[in-house]
Enzyme design. Structure first.
Site, short mmCIF file in Angstrom:
data_model
loop_
_atom_site.label_atom_id
_atom_site.label_comp_id
_atom_site.label_asym_id
_atom_site.label_seq_id
_atom_site.Cartn_x
_atom_site.Cartn_y
_atom_site.Cartn_z
N SER A 1 0.86 -1.19 0.00
CA SER A 1 0.00 0.00 0.00
C SER A 1 0.88 1.23 0.00
O SER A 1 2.06 1.17 0.41
CB SER A 1 -0.89 0.00 1.24
OG SER A 1 -1.58 1.24 1.38
N TYR B 1 -2.73 -0.88 10.17
CA TYR B 1 -2.62 -1.06 8.72
C TYR B 1 -1.26 -0.62 8.20
O TYR B 1 -0.63 -1.33 7.41
CB TYR B 1 -3.73 -0.26 8.04
CG TYR B 1 -3.88 -0.57 6.56
CD1 TYR B 1 -4.46 -1.76 6.14
CD2 TYR B 1 -3.46 0.34 5.59
CE1 TYR B 1 -4.62 -2.04 4.79
CE2 TYR B 1 -3.61 0.08 4.24
CZ TYR B 1 -4.18 -1.13 3.84
OH TYR B 1 -4.33 -1.40 2.51
#
Length: 253
Positions: free
Chosen positions: A145, A158
């Site tokens: 990401s 995350y």
């Protein structure tokens, strides 16, 4: 165009029944590849497989599995090998995001994200590695990401998990390079997946996500396909440990 041809190759896509995983699976199928779509729910896997077979005419199988369970990942790899004769591509797309301030999140929240995003990626990669080594070829594509490269408040689980995926990708690339196994990562920016639906119309979503991209919008699912097809194909044979941004220019700012 032979560089991008995936005819007859077999790909496993975890998190492949919806979202970015399904979009990438469709890209692989469009290039001629056969796919094993993996998620926790068999009905969702089967529906996605039926969609791919009807649209592209390639082989597609749904397989319900938990990426945090070693036996499930080994059975997944064995199924692909049995049905298609090889395991040429693994796309580690299964992932979750639990948002919140660190003092409002629980240890269980943090552990859940790390288990799926990090341990799941490691276990799936571990399961296919012996097969790919025996074949002397393979492609492992990890979904990292932009938040594995830069920080964002209220995303500690995350960002920690995706940072781990970035460095896992680099370490595994060095480990498997001489076995002719390419390990690379895709770093998506703000795509409008089910994971991001909760913040779609919030002030945060408008200002810190969409407003931060150079193009001023969410990514469309199909816009992840090209980079996945590229990393799965012979066109990327000299790439090892790379992390490709597909983020609408977010990190460029």
């Amino acid at each position: 165009m032979k560089l991008f041809d995936l005819t007859g190759r077999a790909a496993i896509i975890t998190g492949g029944s919806k979202g970015l995983g399904l979009a990438m699976a469709e890209g692989i199928a469009a290039a001629g590849g056969n796919v094993v779509l993996v998620s926790r729910t068999q009905a969702e896997c089967d529906a996605a497989a039926d969609k791919i077979k009807s649209l592209y005419g390639t082989g597609a199988i749904g397989f319900a599995a938990d990426v945090t369970k070693q036996a499930d990942m080994e059975n997944m790899a064995a199924l692909c090998l049995k049905e298609f004769g090889s395991v040429d591509i693994l796309i580690n797309s299964a992932g979750i995001n639990i948002r919140g301030a660190i003092d409002e999140l629980s240890l269980d929240d943090f552990t859940k994200v790390m288990d799926i995003n990090v341990t799941g990626t490691w276990l799936a990669s571990r399961a296919v590695t012996p097969i790919m080594k025996k074949q002397k070829k393979g492609k492992i594509i990890n979904l990292a990401s932009t938040l594995g490269l830069v920080g964002l408040a209220n995303r500690t689980p995350y960002t920690a998990s995706k940072g781990a995926v970035v460095n896992m990708t680099k370490a595994l690339a060095l480990e498997l390079a001489l076995d002719n196994i390419n390990v690379n990562a895709i770093c998506p920016g703000p795509f409008l997946t089910e994971m991001n639906e909760p913040i779609k119309n919030t002030e945060e979503g408008k200002k810190f996500i969409v407003g931060a991209t150079a193009v001023g919008r969410w990514g469309v699912l199909a816009e992840i396909q090209g980079v996945a097809m590229f990393l799965a194909s012979d066109a990327s044979n000299y790439m090892m440990g790379s992390c490709l941004l597909v983020d609408g220019g977010w990190v460029a700012r």
